[in-house]
Design an enzyme around this catalytic site. Sequence first.
Site, PDB file in Angstrom:
ATOM      1  N   ASN A   1     -14.584   4.245   3.571  1.00  4.98           N
ATOM      2  CA  ASN A   1     -14.566   4.346   5.027  1.00  4.98           C
ATOM      3  C   ASN A   1     -13.197   4.862   5.472  1.00  4.98           C
ATOM      4  O   ASN A   1     -13.068   5.662   6.380  1.00  4.98           O
ATOM      5  CB  ASN A   1     -14.874   2.973   5.628  1.00  4.98           C
ATOM      6  CG  ASN A   1     -15.260   3.082   7.077  1.00  4.98           C
ATOM      7  OD1 ASN A   1     -15.758   4.106   7.529  1.00  4.98           O
ATOM      8  ND2 ASN A   1     -14.998   2.048   7.831  1.00  4.98           N
ATOM      9  N   GLY A   2     -12.148   4.397   4.777  1.00  7.49           N
ATOM     10  CA  GLY A   2     -10.825   5.018   4.867  1.00  7.49           C
ATOM     11  C   GLY A   2     -10.714   5.908   3.644  1.00  7.49           C
ATOM     12  O   GLY A   2     -11.190   5.535   2.577  1.00  7.49           O
TER      13      GLY A   2
ATOM     14  N   ASP B   1       0.820  -1.216   0.000  1.00 11.44           N
ATOM     15  CA  ASP B   1       0.000   0.000   0.000  1.00 11.44           C
ATOM     16  C   ASP B   1       0.849   1.261   0.000  1.00 11.44           C
ATOM     17  O   ASP B   1       0.400   2.328  -0.412  1.00 11.44           O
ATOM     18  CB  ASP B   1      -0.861   0.027   1.275  1.00 11.44           C
ATOM     19  CG  ASP B   1      -2.236  -0.544   1.026  1.00 11.44           C
ATOM     20  OD1 ASP B   1      -2.373  -1.316   0.065  1.00 11.44           O
ATOM     21  OD2 ASP B   1      -3.168  -0.223   1.782  1.00 11.44           O
TER      22      ASP B   1
END
EC number: 2.7.2.1
Length: 401
Positions: free
Chosen positions: A211-212, A148
């Site tokens: 949501n993030g 990520d």
Amino acid sequence: MKILVMNCGSSSLKYQLLDMENNKVLAKGLAERIGINDSLLTHQAEGKEKVKIQRDMKNHKEAIQLVLEVLVDKEIGVIKDMKEIDAVGHRVVHGGEYFTDSVLIDDEVIKKLEDCIDLAPLHNPANIEGIKACQQIMPGVPMVAVFDTAFHQTMPDYAYIYPIPYEYYEKHRIRRYGFHGTSHKYVSMRAAEILGRPIEELKIVTCHLGNGASITAVKNGKSIDTSMGFTPLEGLAMGTRSGSIDPSIVTFLMEKEGLTAHQVVDILNKKSGVYGISGISNDFRDIENAAFNEGNKRAMLALKVFAYIAKKTIGAYAAAMGGVDAIVFTAGVGENGPEMREFILEGLEFLGFTLDKEKNRVRGKEAIISTEDSRVKVMVIPTNEEYMIAKDTEKLVKGIK
């Protein structure tokens, strides 16, 4: 080439099996409540009904074994033998400063992932457990780690260094890392394809709003700044995360409420954001319903705060890049929230676009939602992190064959 993509959370496991010859998803699913009672596997083979299987999964190894069982099952499976899986691509949340790109996993890589546990204590242990379990169950099958954080390793030092004593960076590697990199990379590349222009000459602001949530400045194909920081707590207001706040609020709350530092950070991670402001939910659909249909003022305030911070960030990144060619919306809210997109874009027209309200009605599909004559293109591009992980895995595995 058939590639199994795995995303191991602390008590969950998301997977997809992809056939790279024709870029098809053969099967996908989710194992939930791993290590908790009532474990559940939801599995869907291409063209078949969803199947739910309740079976105890004490750990990630048992979950992976069950996933492989259903993939080769005569009724609900899609392959005859486990040997048909050519490689496994693992999503890894934090690669620290070690990894600027995806890598083939060996003992040295695992050791470095373990060194990064301090930086991602919630995510990296589960990622590592998933990798080790796969190695035991599927010996000899190449494994690839896709990070990520890797896409953001191109940020210049002045974008990632925090204005705190430099020794803390040297001692503890405290700096901006950024997250959602695989998603930002995918949608920026896809935006360039849709526009029919080389990514090397484009300035793109990518908005991963779920949501993030995080926003990235992608200049000439490289991340030069991003809103999440040392952890995913920095930046935008999110579902349950506060995003950026004055750091002294932490000590103030500790004193006033008699809380430990750990408890305050827990509140900032799990009880803040739009959930904290609205007091209703971390699901934007619930908040929008309360705001628009029930006239709930706090719900409306939560939406306004979220949109305002996102708007400021887009403007800041246009400034950082010296202009912008495209603004891209992706992830749950970005792909499916026409109202939120309009909220965010309102007042940014000076950048060089006009929103086409009709086109902006789109949900979950690729579209250009600015008017034909807009110099800056506003786009909706559904993210596809699994495909990106599979692509990177295929590239690395072909390199060793």
